[in-house]
Design an enzyme around this catalytic site. Structure first.
Site, PDB file in Angstrom:
ATOM      1  CD  GLU A 280      -3.212   0.585   2.109  1.00 38.48           C
ATOM      2  OE1 GLU A 280      -3.477  -0.614   2.333  1.00 38.48           O
ATOM      3  OE2 GLU A 280      -3.812   1.515   2.653  1.00 38.48           O
ATOM      4  CD  GLU A 283      -2.848   1.061  -4.441  1.00 40.06           C
ATOM      5  OE1 GLU A 283      -2.830   0.201  -3.531  1.00 40.06           O
ATOM      6  OE2 GLU A 283      -3.886   1.408  -5.046  1.00 40.06           O
ATOM      7  CB  CYS A 300      -7.253  -2.884   6.303  1.00 39.13           C
ATOM      8  SG  CYS A 300      -5.668  -2.354   5.733  1.00 39.13           S
ATOM      9  CB  SER A 320      -5.472   0.954  -1.348  1.00 41.43           C
ATOM     10  OG  SER A 320      -4.592  -0.142  -1.474  1.00 41.43           O
ATOM     11  CE  LYS A 359     -10.629  -8.326   8.057  1.00 45.71           C
ATOM     12  NZ  LYS A 359      -9.890  -7.894   6.861  1.00 45.71           N
ATOM     13  CD  GLU A 362     -11.671  -9.025   3.428  1.00 44.19           C
ATOM     14  OE1 GLU A 362     -11.391  -9.477   4.554  1.00 44.19           O
ATOM     15  OE2 GLU A 362     -11.077  -8.056   2.930  1.00 44.19           O
ATOM     16  CD  GLU A 367     -14.453 -10.135  -5.149  1.00 42.59           C
ATOM     17  OE1 GLU A 367     -15.408 -10.914  -5.364  1.00 42.59           O
ATOM     18  OE2 GLU A 367     -14.592  -9.051  -4.543  1.00 42.59           O
ATOM     19  CB  CYS A 504      -9.597  -4.157  14.234  1.00 39.92           C
ATOM     20  SG  CYS A 504      -9.228  -3.617  12.570  1.00 39.92           S
TER      21      CYS A 504
END
Ligand code: FES
Lengths: 580, 158
Positions: A280, A283, A300, A320, A359, A362, A367, A504
């Site tokens: 990141e 990037e 994240c 990102s 999560k 996710e 994908e 988190c």
């Protein structure tokens, strides 16, 4: 502020003007029972368990919302108060299924607690089932309206903390119920799967979709090589499930407990948090140099990604392309790790221990299969891991200590602070600063991005280039920043967003309850953990350096792109299943 | 059914009204007959009010409906004064005649049967309302005769 004095059950105390009766009573060491009240939320006074009698007042008042006035005489224990509370509770209980032994919240249920507190032993009212159907549509969250006590905390949380408003109060009177529009199920709403509603639910009407059985099956299967990664924030919270004070660190005991559960390797999401920083960070530097889309937004937090996909799809190019640390780990476990140790990737079962319910969603994204397999096979919340440990008699506080396994268990202090709001930003700046200036950072604790305020800003000088950064936690706050970007008034370069209040450590998969106080203690524990690391900058992680050398090549290179980066999908907030 | 674009016009008409949702829903229901999912979704898009909140309002007020209703709405009072004057028998007879339960719509779509709270006409209890019209001093037979009348009128119109 002006001070006033009130008398509660004969005790005179002084409080600042504007104090609620509930808080004043707390100060006088008097416990008033509550159910719908939650310290994170404005009082709605729906349950009427906190009623008190005020001299000269015709009506009983709800202590959670009623403000003290100078000279007020309050009784919290008169016969009228006791009878009213008891009846309010009996009526609530008469619409609750009372299948306590079958409930996830058995032992941590506020309704149980309050029934115990009030000494309820029988109920004169007949049971009448609540309206609404069990909702299993989501990959992350289960809704069981039959247990709901209509406290409205979930609705308030969804609306005020997250500005999502996936659920609402439907109907009226006796048959009011909490539901999604047209009863279509939570998957058909813009729900972001953050699980903050679960954390606020006093009973078992909301809970995570369990992966406990899935994981036990894999652990029982000798064919499977079962690895687990543990997120930064879980290590500062799991001890609460075993009765310890919030903020108590039991990282090494947790590792030992996970090994006792039978995991073949106990790895650390911190490893891929360090990796995320490298990817990141590069990037960001690329975007700064080549005039890419700015501000760049972090990626994240999966609840946050769901939010922007549903509510601000036009801003997706700002996000990102880095996968979250969980997904980077999943992709590497079945490629790099499997190859290095000669394990057939189809036999690797990859589990993650997360403070997060999003999560789960996710991990299920279609994908997320860069390894040729679903990269992450199961996601356990901090609570679910505690359940598994208790099932086999592990008493965490009395466990011995063990270390994480090599090589995916090696990490730095920069990774552990990912658990706090501002942590990803701080970790990124520690690395980006040194990469750009080629000078060591004097003070690596970048306190400007720390704290609990909803939105924070900082400016960092990178060898002459000023980088303007912002941090938001909680999606209501995130929305304020996004509105600014849409309006063209946001001159930031880099924005960190975490869906949950506090980051988190306050995630929807963490031990219940969570409050501002508890979040602060977990946050402090994270920073303590950071200070204990010898290495505190991601680019110094030797295992990550080796990973690039042996396997990935360059940061942001071809292989890294294939395995560690992703793309997003614009979605509608009204027909969430179909692309907008 | 009307064009969903009508909703945008209705919403635009209330631009300067404070808390316009109830007015909007009233107009929209008038136009579309009931507040279906596509209709309320369009209201949410046009007003930028969350759908869950709009759905909550639509299900709170008994004069709003999210399901299609019959051509005529029959509302029987279920409060105490009507009850003691025999509204139960009236209701039973109506259910038998229409072959539906309260809250349901007849198969041919001509009647929806509902409860109402007190209409303030206890002097002539038991009472029912058909559409905007109120009928008092009911007996089971009288009630059925009234509905039969509506039926023949209705089919005469059709
Ligand atoms: S806690 Fe005060 S009314 Fe529920």
């Amino acid at each position: 502020m002006k001070s006033i004095s009130v008398t509660i059950d004969g005790t005179r105390i002084t409080v600042p003007e504007g104090t609620t009766v509930l808080d004043a009573a707390k100060k006088a060491q008097i416990k008033i029972p509550t159910l719908c009240y939650h310290p994170d939320l404005p009082p709605v006074s729906a349950c009427r368990l906190c009623v008190v009698e005020i001299a000269g007042d015709r009506l009983l008042r709800t202590a959670c919302s009623w403000q003290c006035r100078d000279g007020m005489e309050i009784s919290t224990k008169s016969a009228l108060v006791r009878d009213s509370r008891k009846m309010a509770l009996e009526l609530l209980l008469s619409r609750h299924p009372m299948k306590c032994t079958e409930c996830v919240r058995n032992g941590s249920c506020e309704l149980q607690d309050v029934a115990d507190l009030l000494g309820i032993r029988e109920n004169p009212f007949e049971y009448r089932e609540r309206k609404g159907e069990l909702d299993l549509s989501s990959a992350s969250i289960v809704r069981d309206p039959s247990k709901c006590i209509l406290c409205r905390r979930c609705i308030q949380t969804c609306e005020m903390v997250q500005s999502v408003s996936a659920i609402g109060l439907e109907g009226r009177g006796y048959d009011v119920w909490v539901d999604t529009p047209f009863g279509k199920g939570i998957a058909d709403t813009p729900c972001v799967s953050c699980g903050q509603c679960i954390d606020r639910c006093p009973v078992g009407a909301l809970y995570e979709t369990s992966h406990v059985d899935r994981v036990w099956r894999a652990l029982d299967n000798p064919q499977k090589h079962v690895v687990i990664q543990t997120a930064p924030a879980v290590r500062v919270a799991i001890s609460e499930e075993f009765g310890l004070e919030p903020g108590k660190l039991t990282t090494k005991q947790m590792v030992a407990g996970l090994k006792r559960l039978g995991f073949d390797r106990v790895f650390d999401t911190n490893f891929t948090a360090d990796l995320t920083i490298i990817e990141e960070g590069h990037e960001l530097l690329g975007r700064l140099k080549k005039g890419g889309k700015l501000p760049m937004l972090t990626s994240c937090s999966p609840g946050w990604i769901n939010f922007i996909e549903h509510f601000f799809p036009e801003l997706l190019p700002h996000v990102s392309s880095c996968k979250s640390p969980q997904q980077m780990f999943g992709a590497l476990a079945k490629t790099y790790y499997a190859q290095k140790f000669g394990i057939d990737p189809k036999d690797v079962f990859s589990v993650s221990m997360m403070p997060c319910t999003a999560k789960k969603y996710e991990a299920d994204r279609p994908e997320m299969n860069a390894s040729g397999y679903q990269d992450v096979d199961a996601v356990l919340t901090t609570r679910e891991v505690a359940v598994m440990m208790k099932q086999i008699g592990i008493d965490l506080p009395n466990m011995h200590e063990e270390e994480y396994d090599d090589p995916l268990g090696v990490s730095t202090g920069a990774a552990v602070i990912f658990g706090n709001t501002g942590g990803v930003m701080e970790a990124a700046l520690r690395t980006v600063y040194e990469v750009v200036t080629e000078k060591p950072l004097d003070d690596i604790e970048i306190t400007a991005v720390r704290g609990m305020e909803g939105i924070r800003e900082a400016e960092i000088d990178l060898a002459g280039t000023k980088v303007k950064a912002a941090v938001a936690n909680g999606l209501y706050n995130a929305r304020q920043l996004l509105d600014k970007i849409v309006a063209g008034t946001a001159d930031y370069h880099f924005i960190e967003i975490m869906a949950c209040p506090g980051g988190c450590i306050g995630g929807g998969g963490q031990p219940i309850p969570t409050s501002q106080e508890i979040r602060a203690k977990r946050t402090e524990a994270i920073y303590t953990e950071d200070r204990a690391y010898e290495l505190r900058k991601s680019h110094e992680n030797p295992a990550v350096q080796l990973l690039y050398k042996e396997f990935l090549g360059e940061p942001n290179g071809h292989k890294a792109h294939e395995l560690l980066h992703t793309h997003y999908t614009a979605k509608s907030q009204y027909q969430p299943d179909s692309a907008a | 059914m009307s064009d969903l674009n009508r909703i945008d016009q209705i919403v635009a008409g209330y631009q300067s009204t404070q808390s316009p949702l109830i007015y909007i829903l009233k107009d929209v229901q008038k136009e579309f007959g009931h507040l279906s999912e596509p209709v309320l979704t369009r209201v949410a898009e046009a007003t930028r009010i969350p759908l869950s909140e709009i759905y909550g309002v639509a299900t709170f007020y008994s004069l709003f409906t999210t399901k299609p209703k019959g051509q005529h709405i029959v509302r029987c009072c279920n409060n105490a004064p009507c009850w003691v004057n025999g509204s139960k028998d009236v209701l039973e007879k109506i259910k038998e005649y229409l072959e539906i339960e309260t809250g349901e719509t007849t198969e041919d779509g001509s009647f929806t049967l509902e409860f109402t709270s007190c209409l303030g006409l206890c002097a002539v209890a038991p009472v029912m309302m058909v559409d905007e019209q109120v009928y008092g001093n009911l007996t089971p037979e009288k009630a059925v005769a009234i509905l039969r009348d509506f039926k023949t009128k209705g089919s005469a119109n059709a």
